[in-house]
Motif scaffolding. Structure first.
Motif, mmCIF file in Angstrom:
data_model
loop_
_atom_site.group_PDB
_atom_site.id
_atom_site.type_symbol
_atom_site.label_atom_id
_atom_site.label_comp_id
_atom_site.label_asym_id
_atom_site.label_seq_id
_atom_site.Cartn_x
_atom_site.Cartn_y
_atom_site.Cartn_z
ATOM 1 N N ILE A 155 -1.515 -22.071 -46.409
ATOM 2 C CA ILE A 155 -0.253 -21.513 -45.931
ATOM 3 C C ILE A 155 0.495 -22.564 -45.099
ATOM 4 N N ALA A 156 1.702 -22.221 -44.680
ATOM 5 C CA ALA A 156 2.486 -23.153 -43.866
ATOM 6 C C ALA A 156 2.998 -22.459 -42.614
ATOM 7 N N ASP A 157 3.215 -23.259 -41.580
ATOM 8 C CA ASP A 157 3.830 -22.786 -40.347
ATOM 9 C C ASP A 157 5.166 -23.518 -40.197
ATOM 10 N N PRO A 158 6.257 -22.883 -40.670
ATOM 11 C CA PRO A 158 7.546 -23.557 -40.604
ATOM 12 C C PRO A 158 8.106 -23.574 -39.182
ATOM 13 N N SER A 159 7.618 -22.684 -38.307
ATOM 14 C CA SER A 159 8.178 -22.571 -36.953
ATOM 15 C C SER A 159 7.859 -23.804 -36.115
ATOM 16 N N HIS A 160 6.557 -24.182 -36.083
ATOM 17 C CA HIS A 160 6.191 -25.339 -35.276
ATOM 18 C C HIS A 160 6.634 -26.639 -35.933
ATOM 19 N N ALA A 161 6.696 -26.651 -37.259
ATOM 20 C CA ALA A 161 7.159 -27.864 -37.951
ATOM 21 C C ALA A 161 8.629 -28.115 -37.627
ATOM 22 N N ALA A 162 9.444 -27.061 -37.683
ATOM 23 C CA ALA A 162 10.888 -27.229 -37.476
ATOM 24 C C ALA A 162 11.211 -27.392 -35.992
ATOM 25 N N ALA A 199 16.976 -22.541 -36.783
ATOM 26 C CA ALA A 199 17.915 -22.737 -37.891
ATOM 27 C C ALA A 199 17.262 -23.372 -39.120
ATOM 28 N N TYR A 200 16.136 -24.067 -38.933
ATOM 29 C CA TYR A 200 15.511 -24.756 -40.067
ATOM 30 C C TYR A 200 14.248 -24.070 -40.583
ATOM 31 N N LEU A 228 7.173 -31.466 -41.931
ATOM 32 C CA LEU A 228 6.314 -30.586 -42.738
ATOM 33 C C LEU A 228 5.850 -31.367 -43.967
ATOM 34 N N ASP A 229 4.548 -31.471 -44.158
ATOM 35 C CA ASP A 229 4.017 -32.265 -45.265
ATOM 36 C C ASP A 229 3.920 -31.387 -46.517
ATOM 37 N N VAL A 230 5.042 -31.253 -47.196
ATOM 38 C CA VAL A 230 5.039 -30.397 -48.396
ATOM 39 C C VAL A 230 4.182 -31.011 -49.497
ATOM 40 N N GLY A 231 4.152 -32.349 -49.547
ATOM 41 C CA GLY A 231 3.277 -33.012 -50.529
ATOM 42 C C GLY A 231 1.823 -32.652 -50.264
#
Ligand code: PEP
Ligand code: MN
Length: 337
Positions: free
Chosen positions: A257-264, A268-269, A240-243
């Motif tokens: 916005i962010a998609d944490p599901s596909h990034a992780a 659990a993450y 995930l490119d938080v920068g």
């Protein structure tokens, strides 16, 4: 050439000048502002640039995205108003059945999400994997919308499917299609909000040019979605490119916005990446949720149960409220979270 008009100006204000010169033109709307596409002779740009209604003349060959920077503003989608709370889009990776979708939609409505997601036509790496229910999924999504009132966010894989998306509220362009320019033009021409996923191989500039296509061809707003990029690190599905989120938030006026599901790629993450994204300035999240994740036909490892999603949402809303210095609604009177 394209004329970006000043925010307070309407296309009607310059139409007489265009007509008198015999320049054919077409008007497009970008949020609250108008862009006029003009076919004109070589003298036109210099002349139009001097009109007080025109903020900027964009010429063929322009090498920087322009509209993504101009598209500042207050946006709202369903119950979400930019700046008031996080934008929440949630739902299953794929629509699999009526009961799966409706039970998810009801649970998410009760948790106060903004919009329901659900894949209809799926872009799968293997042609032997579940390809989505297609048209049938669109019907089920519309049924879920009718029952719950939740707006729908659905990925479009192909221009030929677009007529079936007439009643879909947010068109999602998937990571694999970020640079499918004909699809971007056709999706923009639907004049609907678009959620644009960043291709894992794309630079931020390439990402913004894809958004520029959508805006230029008619999307009133593009929600930029960071969903993880490809790096040498293999432990999680993507990085995930938080920068990148921080840079987009500081440079561009569009919602990010962010998609944490596909990034992780692992349930659990999802929470850790969600909170990191919010810390970097994300204005919302798109999260995969399933009534029985291990039984899911796609992305089984990363989908959250209703319970895990409820926990994530409460925590993320609290973090967002704290960072934005507003009341923290999920804290009780004793200040216990
Ligand atoms: C999805 O959101 O269903 C999806 C396929 O995501 P991405 O395009 O980011 O891979
Ligand atoms: Mn998925």
């Amino acid at each position: 050439m394209w004329l970006l008009l000043r925010p307070e100006v309407t296309a009607a204000d310059i139409e007489p000048a265009l007509r008198v010169r015999g320049w054919p033109y077409e008007v497009r709307q970008l949020g609250g502002r108008a862009i006029v596409v003009v076919q004109a002779n070589g003298q036109a740009p210099a002349e139009a640039a001097s009109w007080r209604e025109v903020e900027r003349v964009i010429m063929e060959g322009e090498e920087h995205p322009t509209l993504v920077y101009a598209a500042e503003g207050t946006y709202s989608l369903g119950n979400w108003r930019r700046g008031d709370s996080l934008l929440w889009i949630a739902g299953p990776c794929s629509v699999e059945s009526r009961s799966q979708l409706l039970s998810t939609a009801r649970a998410l409505r009760d948790l106060g999400v903004t919009a329901l997601r659900g894949g209809a036509f799926k872009a799968r790496t293997s042609p032997y994997s579940f390809q989505g229910l297609g048209e049938k999924a669109i019907d089920l999504l519309l049924e879920a919308k009718a029952e719950t009132g939740l707006p729908l966010c659905v990925e479009v894989l192909s221009e030929k499917h677009l007529p079936r998306y007439e009643n879909i509220d947010i068109l999602q362009i998937g990571a694999r299609n970020m640079d499918h320019y004909e699809l971007l033009k056709a999706a923009g021409a639907m004049h609907k909000p678009v959620l644009l996923k960043r291709n894992p191989q794309a630079t931020l500039t390439e990402f913004l040019f894809a958004a520029e296509y959508l805006l230029l061809y008619g999307a009133p707003v593009v929600i930029l979605c960071e969903r993880g990029i490809r790096t040498y690190e293999r432990r999680l599905r993507y990085t995930l490119d938080v920068g990148g989120i921080a840079v987009l938030r500081s440079e561009v006026g569009l919602p990010v916005i962010a998609d944490p599901s596909h990034a992780a790629g692992e349930a659990a993450y999802v929470e850790a990446l969600s909170l990191a994204a919010i810390g970097a300035g994300a204005e919302g999240l798109i999260v995969e949720v399933h009534p029985d994740p291990p039984a899911a036909k796609s992305d089984a490892r990363q989908q959250l149960t209703f319970e895990a999603f409820a926990h994530l949402k409460a925590k993320a809303d609290r973090l967002w409220a704290t960072l934005h210095d507003t009341a923290t609604p999920a804290l009780n009177a004793k200040g216990v979270s």
